[in-house]
Motif scaffolding. Sequence first.
Motif, short mmCIF file in Angstrom:
data_model
loop_
_atom_site.label_atom_id
_atom_site.label_comp_id
_atom_site.label_asym_id
_atom_site.label_seq_id
_atom_site.Cartn_x
_atom_site.Cartn_y
_atom_site.Cartn_z
N ALA A 28 0.82 -1.21 0.00
CA ALA A 28 0.00 0.00 0.00
C ALA A 28 0.85 1.26 0.00
O ALA A 28 0.56 2.22 -0.73
CB ALA A 28 -0.94 -0.01 1.21
N LEU A 29 1.90 1.27 0.81
CA LEU A 29 2.73 2.47 0.88
C LEU A 29 3.51 2.67 -0.41
O LEU A 29 3.68 3.81 -0.88
CB LEU A 29 3.68 2.39 2.09
N GLN A 30 3.99 1.59 -1.00
CA GLN A 30 4.69 1.73 -2.27
C GLN A 30 3.75 2.16 -3.39
O GLN A 30 4.12 2.94 -4.26
CB GLN A 30 5.40 0.42 -2.61
N THR A 31 2.52 1.69 -3.35
CA THR A 31 1.50 2.13 -4.32
C THR A 31 1.26 3.63 -4.20
O THR A 31 1.01 4.32 -5.20
CB THR A 31 0.18 1.38 -4.10
N ALA A 32 1.38 4.14 -2.96
CA ALA A 32 1.18 5.57 -2.72
C ALA A 32 2.40 6.40 -3.07
O ALA A 32 2.38 7.63 -2.92
CB ALA A 32 0.81 5.80 -1.26
#
Length: 268
Positions: A185-189
């Motif tokens: 999720a954080l890498q997607t963001a």
Amino acid sequence: MSHRPQSATERSVCFVGAGPGAADLITVRGRDCVSRADAILYAGSLVAPEVLSWARADCELADSKGMDLEQLRDWLLQRALQGLQVVRLQPGDPSLYGALPEIAQPLDEAGITVRIIPGVTSAMAAAAAAGESLTLPESTQTVIFTRVEGLTPVPASEQLSELAKHGTTLCIYLSATLLDKISSALQTAGWSKTAPVVVVHKASWPGEERILRTDLAHLAEACREAQIQSQAMVIAGPTLGARQRTERAQSRLYDPSFSHAFRQATNG
């Protein structure tokens, strides 16, 4: 068992935050409430047994870990209706990631006074254990308390990948089994794979606290190797490691050119 019934107008249940783990991190008000209680329903899987040492010898103690919602509510309601001083003792802060509304509702309907005593939440205990600040001047002034969607769904606007777009400090609760989701999720963001992450297992618990420093790319693997599978606070954000940086913005609060009610600015 000797109890001291209250008058009908004094019937109440007090929800007390026991804090993150260490018994002495309960507030003084919370400790005093425990010491006056006739009956305490505590979350035995998460509240340190030492917290109960302040209870009176004749206090009725019950562990809620095997109860469902109806049993828990009935236990509190029945004793409150008897006029006993009743305490619901739960980890952290009662207002955060608990079941306060659904537990308190039948008490409200029965005319029982509900009081809440706040507690230290694990995000603050984890930051303290790791020696980290959750805010940093000109970097982030916002802290998000959240959890990864699991059994309990979250609104679309609160998906971790959406919240992470703000780039602020994230304190992620109840997600020790969902670390791959956190990393993704954080890498997607837009966060880097090398973004630092701190994981604190059982923050403040004497002899059990563990601090793990890793990055997003290795978050799940590092926790698996450390056998951290529960009771872990995950902290990610731009403030991590600030104490080791030589170049960072300074707080204006102590700037000699800044005036406030207790100090007059000086001119260089």
